[in-house]
Enzyme design. Structure first.
Site, PDB file in Angstrom:
ATOM      1  N   GLY A   1      56.581  22.150  51.325  1.00 24.75           N
ATOM      2  CA  GLY A   1      56.544  22.942  52.550  1.00 24.75           C
ATOM      3  C   GLY A   1      57.935  23.265  53.034  1.00 24.75           C
ATOM      4  O   GLY A   1      58.905  23.160  52.278  1.00 24.75           O
TER       5      GLY A   1
ATOM      6  N   TYR B   1      47.822  33.468  44.217  1.00 23.96           N
ATOM      7  CA  TYR B   1      48.745  33.352  43.086  1.00 23.96           C
ATOM      8  C   TYR B   1      49.197  31.938  42.747  1.00 23.96           C
ATOM      9  O   TYR B   1      49.221  31.562  41.577  1.00 23.96           O
ATOM     10  CB  TYR B   1      49.982  34.228  43.349  1.00 23.96           C
ATOM     11  CG  TYR B   1      51.075  34.040  42.327  1.00 23.96           C
ATOM     12  CD1 TYR B   1      50.905  34.465  41.008  1.00 23.96           C
ATOM     13  CD2 TYR B   1      52.275  33.428  42.667  1.00 23.96           C
ATOM     14  CE1 TYR B   1      51.909  34.272  40.064  1.00 23.96           C
ATOM     15  CE2 TYR B   1      53.282  33.241  41.719  1.00 23.96           C
ATOM     16  CZ  TYR B   1      53.094  33.663  40.433  1.00 23.96           C
ATOM     17  OH  TYR B   1      54.075  33.475  39.505  1.00 23.96           O
TER      18      TYR B   1
END
Ligand code: SF4
Length: 490
Positions: A110, A249
């Site tokens: 993150g 993706y």
């Protein structure tokens, strides 16, 4: 494949298995697509936490000897593609420290949007940083926490950071997973015999023979130890913003992320694309590997047969030497080659999952034409990508995103396609369970759920305005709804 948003990082942890570091190595293997710059493992034998990390792929970073030096029943691991901080071994994870609360190792997937501010404040107070990653601020906050137990100190530390985080952390006797209250990045829980496993994607569970139990919930902290699995909910609830691009993706199609099969979602995107943007054609050709699932769905819904008209060379590694500028157009051909017997004399629908800069898509369209296609229709299984990401994904500046700076017709002309269509935002969010309220779609809308520093915004060339709730909204003339229609034909 070549011109994409870059994956972020992959995290893995296991508690209660005698082969913990070996299983972590395997888990990282399955997560290699999430980061290829460095890999690391920390393991605990209940007394001492040891770690090893190196640059390169998982199989380059570890061998039998290094794994043998990581004994114990608890381990965590990380594969990294740097979204914050330079690419160097000091920035590789896990970061391991010794503190008043004992040894502590951390892996992060993150991006912490307030890391710069927290870091500046800590430095003013005398802290010395060893890395330039955002993750290290959590280590300092943990070490300085006045709380008694390591567990409380961890909660105290992560409650002071904002943004996207799926953490897997290690103390001498616990593996702790935590997901930010918005749930940007995934984190799954699995079971292997008596052991608990935590990982970014379920493909890592499959590889080690573990069973998927559930996801760590947004805002949840889970603590695995000899006593079992404990769940804590220390944060105030927040609107969910799971990264929809994981489904588009990033994640492997054999994974479940956010509780859903990536393959099913991706195929569904293709079906919806065919329904929204049909075109008369003879053959559907995926751009491998990124367009394959959506092409299956497109072919199924349109009734047009799908054939593998582009073949990917899987053996082009990082060591491929770029040829001289004068022959550089071979760069794409060395990775992809058209199958003339499938393409020649056909009206081809080329399916891919996204266009970032457009440079590779343009070369592929040319390649398909030169293989004899009579028409080339480009279909993209997500909306135009118009805004950068601040939540753990490496994206170009806004000016480099072709859809942020060009109209659909301009993009079509640049690619040299006969028509170009993207899936609508409703089509995208309709394909995931929970719909738009559960997902971040900022790279398609320019509307950001968690505010970030203005200097970063300036760097990425965004004109920003803070919403009254503290979130950030891009105000520009080229958001999807304002400017880019979904389809155009030449
Ligand atoms: S901006 Fe895009 S890539 Fe980033 S978290 Fe949101 S949906 Fe995912």
């Amino acid at each position: 494949m070549f011109d994409k948003f870059r994956d972020e990082c992959g995290v893995f942890g296991i508690c209660g298995h005698p082969e913990a570091s070996n299983l972590t190595y395997l888990g990282l293997y399955a997560l290699q697509h999430r980061g290829q710059e460095s890999a690391g493992i920390a393991a605990s034998d209940g007394v001492l936490v040891r770690h090893s990390k190196a640059m390169g792929y998982v199989n380059e970073a570890f061998n039998a000897e290094t794994l043998a030096r990581l004994p114990g029943r608890l381990a965590i691991g990380h594969v990294r593609y740097s979204t914050a901080g330079e690419s160097k071994v000091a920035n590789a994870q896990p970061i391991l420290i010794d503190s008043i609360h004992g040894q502590f190792a951390i892996c992060h997937n993150g991006n912490l949007v307030n890391a710069g501010d927290v870091r500046d404040e800590l430095i003013r107070q005398g802290a010395i940083f060893q890395t330039n990653t955002d993750t290290e601020v959590v280590v300092h906050l943990f070490a300085r926490s006045k709380h008694e137990s390591a567990e409380q100190a961890i909660v105290d530390a992560i409650s002071q950071v904002r943004g996207a985080f799926s953490f897997v952390m290690l103390t001498k006797d616990k593996v702790i997973g935590a997901r930010d209250p918005h749930g940007f990045r995934p984190l799954a829980i699995g079971r292997l015999g008596e052991a608990w496993v935590m990982c970014s994607e379920t493909c890592a569970l499959d590889l080690i023979g573990a069973t998927y139990v559930r996801d760590v919930e947004p805002g949840e902290v889970v603590v695995a130890s000899a006593a079992g699995l404990k769940s804590l909910k220390p944060f105030a609830p927040a609107p969910q913003s799971q990264c929809v691009f994981e489904h588009v993706y990033f994640a492997r199609p054999d994974s479940y992320v956010f509780g859903e099969s990536v393959n099913e979602v991706r195929t569904n995107l293709g079906r919806r694309l065919a329904q929204e943007m049909p075109v008369p054609a003879d053959v559907v050709v995926p751009i491998p590997d990124s367009g394959v699932c959506a092409a299956v769905g497109y072919a199924e819904a349109s009734g047009i047969p799908m054939r593998m008209g582009l073949i990917r060379n899987h053996y082009v590694g990082r060591t491929f030497i770029q040829p001289q500028q004068s022959i550089r157009h071979f760069g794409v051909r060395v990775k992809l080659n058209p199958v003339k017997s499938i393409i020649e004399g056909k009206r081809v629908v080329l399916v891919d999952d996204s266009i970032v800069r457009g440079t590779t898509s343009r070369k592929i369209v040319r390649m398909v034409r030169s293989a004899g296609a009579t028409e080339v229709h480009m279909r993209i299984s997500c909306p135009p990508t118009v805004s950068p990401c601040f939540y753990g994904v490496d994206t170009p500046r806004r000016s480099e995103l072709i859809a942020a700076t060009h109209t659909l017709e301009e993009i079509r002309k640049y690619l040299g396609a006969d028509s170009l269509s993207y899936l609508s935002l409703d089509g995208l969010t309709g394909a995931v369970s929970g719909g738009p309220s559960k997902y971040c779609t900022s790279c398609y809308t320019g509307v950001y759920p968690v505010a970030f520093p203005r200097d970063e915004a300036a760097y990425l060339q965004l004109a920003l305005k803070l919403n009254t709730d503290g979130s950030t909204q891009e105000r520009s003339e080229s958001t999807v709804s304002a400017r880019v229609p979904n389809s155009v034909a030449g």
